[in-house]
Write a protein that holds these residues in place. Sequence first.
Motif, PDB file in Angstrom:
ATOM      1  N   GLU A 220      -0.517   9.305   1.520  1.00 60.04           N
ATOM      2  CA  GLU A 220       0.361   8.475   2.347  1.00 60.04           C
ATOM      3  C   GLU A 220      -0.402   7.746   3.460  1.00 60.04           C
ATOM      4  O   GLU A 220      -0.107   6.594   3.780  1.00 60.04           O
TER       5      GLU A 220
ATOM      6  N   ALA B  17      -2.174  -1.044   3.989  1.00 62.46           N
ATOM      7  CA  ALA B  17      -1.165  -2.062   4.271  1.00 62.46           C
ATOM      8  C   ALA B  17      -1.407  -2.703   5.634  1.00 62.46           C
ATOM      9  O   ALA B  17      -1.296  -3.929   5.792  1.00 62.46           O
TER      10      ALA B  17
ATOM     11  N   THR C  65       4.578  -0.876   3.217  1.00 62.00           N
ATOM     12  CA  THR C  65       4.311   0.463   2.712  1.00 62.00           C
ATOM     13  C   THR C  65       5.650   1.137   2.459  1.00 62.00           C
ATOM     14  O   THR C  65       6.619   0.907   3.192  1.00 62.00           O
TER      15      THR C  65
ATOM     16  N   THR D 214       7.809   4.843   1.322  1.00 68.02           N
ATOM     17  CA  THR D 214       7.675   6.296   1.343  1.00 68.02           C
ATOM     18  C   THR D 214       9.049   6.939   1.386  1.00 68.02           C
ATOM     19  O   THR D 214      10.086   6.264   1.379  1.00 68.02           O
TER      20      THR D 214
ATOM     21  N   GLY E  86      -2.291   4.820   2.141  1.00 65.76           N
ATOM     22  CA  GLY E  86      -1.387   3.752   1.742  1.00 65.76           C
ATOM     23  C   GLY E  86      -1.011   2.854   2.900  1.00 65.76           C
ATOM     24  O   GLY E  86      -1.101   1.621   2.811  1.00 65.76           O
ATOM     25  N   ILE E  87      -0.598   3.456   4.015  1.00 63.90           N
ATOM     26  CA  ILE E  87      -0.203   2.627   5.158  1.00 63.90           C
ATOM     27  C   ILE E  87      -1.427   2.032   5.841  1.00 63.90           C
ATOM     28  O   ILE E  87      -1.372   0.918   6.362  1.00 63.90           O
TER      29      ILE E  87
ATOM     30  N   GLY F 138       0.856  -1.180   0.000  1.00 68.17           N
ATOM     31  CA  GLY F 138       0.000   0.000   0.000  1.00 68.17           C
ATOM     32  C   GLY F 138       0.887   1.223   0.000  1.00 68.17           C
ATOM     33  O   GLY F 138       1.631   1.451   0.960  1.00 68.17           O
ATOM     34  N   SER F 139       0.845   2.015  -1.071  1.00 65.08           N
ATOM     35  CA  SER F 139       1.843   3.065  -1.212  1.00 65.08           C
ATOM     36  C   SER F 139       1.283   4.267  -1.962  1.00 65.08           C
ATOM     37  O   SER F 139       0.291   4.163  -2.692  1.00 65.08           O
TER      38      SER F 139
ATOM     39  N   LYS G  97       2.774   8.956   7.986  1.00 65.27           N
ATOM     40  CA  LYS G  97       2.497   7.560   8.340  1.00 65.27           C
ATOM     41  C   LYS G  97       2.658   7.272   9.827  1.00 65.27           C
ATOM     42  O   LYS G  97       2.344   6.178  10.294  1.00 65.27           O
TER      43      LYS G  97
END
Length: 642
Positions: A316, A323, A335, A337, A319-320, A286-287, A345
């Motif tokens: 961001e 994840a 993830t 970054t 994304g995390i 997940g990014s 995050k």
Amino acid sequence: MTSQVSSPSEQADEAVVGEQRKPAGTKDVRRLDRVIIRFAGDSGDGMQLTGDRFTSETASFGNDLSTLPNFPAEIRAPAGTLPGVSSFQLHFADHDILTPGDAPNVLVAMNPAALKANLGDVPRGAEIIVNTDEFTKRAMQKVGYATSPLEDGSLDGYSLHPVPLTTLTVEALKEFDLTRKEAERSKNMFALGLLSWMYHRPTEGTEKFLKSKFAKKPEIAAANITAFRAGWNFGETTEDFAVSYEIAPATKAFPVGTYRNISGNLALSYGLIAASRQADLPLYLGSYPITPASDILHELSRHKNFGVRTFQAEDEIAGIGAALGAAFGGSLAVTTTSGPGVALKSETIGLAVSLELPLLVIDIQRGGPSTGLPTKTEQADLLQAMFGRNGEAPVPVIAPCTPADCFDAALEAARIALTYRTPVMLLSDGYLANGSEPWRIPETDELPDLTVQFAQGPNHTLDDGSEVFWPYKRDPQTLARPWAIPGTPGLEHRIGGIEKEDGTGNISYAPANHDFMVRTRQAKIDGIEVPEVEVDDPHEAKTLVLGWGSTYGPITAAVRRLRTAGESIAQAHLRHLNPFPRNLGAVLGRYEKVVIPEMNLGQLATLVRAKYLVDAHSYNQVNGMPFKAEQLAKALKEAIDA
């Protein structure tokens, strides 16, 4: 790829160039043991592609190598300006090397801006190849040249090769139905062909690459190949290049095996895939795209055949969050970054600490603060990785030391996360991410077994004899809690960020329970088994240089220089930064002086001083570029003599 046999060479990283002449037709061929080449031009001139192709052919030839791409943050910086200069430096040799080199032996400058931006790094006597077509009055004035440096004598101390690259390229492509502007775009391939002739690089790989890259535009492919061949033929026939050079394969630099050229981000991607296969878990990324971490997202998205799922989130935090949800569902969750993305995050990393779920947080460090220097390197996120969350939220921190080592670091991060049920932060940086070197492809039986056991049923017996599932009942060795997959009958349990009761996982505000849980989570991290730090100290030195992350190459090269000069100095390098190796305190205590070079203002030194009460001396640099070996050697010599 190439197979090579032998133990690592003992030669210095920055060995003195040796020459041997031998006739080859009408031109001499000189044999060198190493060379450093820098391609420089506008960000639209294709310098990164040119350098990458030269690197690939060098790797296939069997040389050891190290690269340093350097480019602007803007997608298309102003043409012909100093901020718009893009460069690619390659150091290759017939022995093992550790850095992209301090100073180029050859500079290819595609315009006045490229010459001016890079000339300060070029030593006297080095070769400079310039594209004379770009040295117009307007272009020179744009970068502050009042007179032409090609004519005013300012380059008399160098071996100057004025070449009308643009004109020669357009002439070579006159048979193609291309506009002049379209033809000019192939001048980087002409330059690549010339340099390939000068250093006897293979050509088949580049021609195959161009056919593949422009498969849907066969005329463009043919034009680039023609320009590439024209550059080669120009070197062969022109009087200005009377000598070509040979750098033999590095047959003594590597153990036997199959090798390929690899960048740090590509090695990380492959390491994550290998970890998921060794764990027998699906890989989920997940990014949110961010320089210089985006390449990992791009690469993993190509490998759905290995059960990889990639999610490009809207930001961001999403994304995390995705994840962590995948980790809850039983995936090896990752993830990625860089820069300010790490800060965004932090709340979810704290949630992962509370939930005690495995999660890999990969931070490709870059210059900061805030947006900072998006395309430049730095290692200034260490303290944020250690402490950048609310409350007591400890996480393991590891750092690879070379581009190829990113593969092993990914496997190690996965081992820790899966074994101890914890988020893990992996700190790479822009230097490692974009740089490349040869990598021995491991056999599958060399990879660690990362298989995990999910909770299957009740794990606790109540006083009345009934069996229940306690989500926070811990393994006595690792202090890891069970990993219960949602939907498994009988394993229902609460999930969330509010403090849990030990064992039951019920919400608890009890002071004693919170104290116990905080201390237990810390004890779990403190108890992680990591290898002891190894010390390279052949002469019982009094001074130790301690590094972490990407400083490994420059530090090791500097240590080699000093030892060659008769100095006694010890070296140690940390992969595990939380927890530290158990023998680190004893190692530090053996030396009168400890020097810690870092691309920050002394973050590891702060941790070492605080934990071990050692008067560690910092040597710091935060200019967006990696250390140079000569620079470090001088600083370490001063520390030895102090």
